[in-house]
Design an enzyme around this catalytic site. Structure first.
Site, PDB file in Angstrom:
ATOM      1  N   PRO A  89       0.817  -1.216   0.000  1.00 30.52           N
ATOM      2  CG  PRO A  89      -0.827  -1.564   1.617  1.00 30.52           C
ATOM      3  CD  PRO A  89       0.493  -2.092   1.142  1.00 30.52           C
ATOM      4  CD  GLU A 116      -1.441  -6.246  10.394  1.00 33.82           C
ATOM      5  OE1 GLU A 116      -1.221  -5.044  10.198  1.00 33.82           O
ATOM      6  OE2 GLU A 116      -2.585  -6.739  10.390  1.00 33.82           O
ATOM      7  NE  ARG A 153      -5.706  -4.829 -21.513  1.00 36.34           N
ATOM      8  CZ  ARG A 153      -6.075  -3.897 -22.367  1.00 36.34           C
ATOM      9  NH1 ARG A 153      -5.376  -2.774 -22.440  1.00 36.34           N
ATOM     10  NH2 ARG A 153      -7.125  -4.055 -23.149  1.00 36.34           N
ATOM     11  CG  ASP A 168      -7.272  -0.128 -23.656  1.00 36.58           C
ATOM     12  OD1 ASP A 168      -8.370  -0.354 -24.179  1.00 36.58           O
ATOM     13  OD2 ASP A 168      -6.439  -1.007 -23.386  1.00 36.58           O
TER      14      ASP A 168
END
Length: 239
Positions: A89, A116, A153, A168
């Protein structure tokens, strides 16, 4: 291109990578996915790779020696990774530009944590930390799969039509324009007439204008970084 993924739950990964476009890319030799179990490096009967936090607190932390052994293993291979990436994160948010950079690599190694997360000392052992967004997942597997998909991709031959990723959302710096297919009309909502004309220049302009207006409405922050020409600015100013 090679992806090596270290995880505590390799069984979560295999079904996702054996189907659809990823599965076909693997079958055709465009991708190689090496999924490895971090518990291999546990060195104890219970295959335990985590421990309690120094200083107290809730949750368990994956040990630094476990991650270090995995990283040492992959770096010692005949084709070592261009980058070892920790899914965290606290990492750099994954976006299209970063995916395009990853797509130039020959081999990427991903570390997916659980509980954690990893001992903080692992951060010094990797080349980069990457985050999927400003939220916390149960583990790094979903983030790893997202990175693999958005990178894979972009590789030649993975998609059926190379124009797919070139047009895209985010590739042009804008959200994508709206798309339509049959039926021509549904519950009073009709396909825009310009798309039925066959006039390619007008269709291209309409699509660009719609992408601009969609981006302004839904993600105006993207406009600050988008490359706009005079026609684009006129659309935004007059609509």
């Amino acid at each position: 291109m090679i992806f090596t993924l270290y995880t505590l739950f390799p069984q979560l990964i295999s079904p996702w990578t054996e189907e659809a476009l990823l599965g076909r890319a693997v079958e055709r030799g465009l991708l190689e996915l090496r999924v490895r179990d971090l518990r291999t490096f546990a060195g104890n009967r219970s295959n335990r790779v985590d421990d309690t936090c120094y200083g107290g607190g809730a949750g368990m932390v994956v040990r630094v020696d476990i991650a270090a052994a995995a990283i040492d293993e992959v770096r010692a291979e005949a084709e070592p990774p261009d980058e070892v990436i920790l899914l965290s994160p606290a990492g750099t948010p994954l976006d299209q530009r970063l995916a395009e950079r990853f797509a130039q690599a020959r081999h990427l190694c991903l570390l997916a944590g659980r509980y954690e997360g990893f001992d903080a000392r692992v951060e010094a052992l990797v080349d980069r930390e990457v985050s999927l967004g400003d939220y916390v997942l149960m583990g790094g597997e979903v983030a790893a799969l997202a990175l693999i998909e958005t990178t894979a991709r972009l590789l030649p031959g993975v998609l059926g039509d190379e124009r797919s990723h070139q047009e895209d959302s985010f590739t042009t710096g804008l959200l994508d324009h709206p798309m339509y297919t049959r039926p021509l009309e549904h519950r009073g909502a009709r396909v825009p007439e310009v798309l039925l004309t066959g006039h390619h220049a007008n269709i291209a302009r309409w699509r660009r204008d719609q992408a601009l207006l969609r981006t302004r409405e839904r993600r105006p922050d993207l406009l600050d970084r988008a490359e706009l020409d005079d026609d684009d600015r006129a659309t935004l100013a007059n609509t």
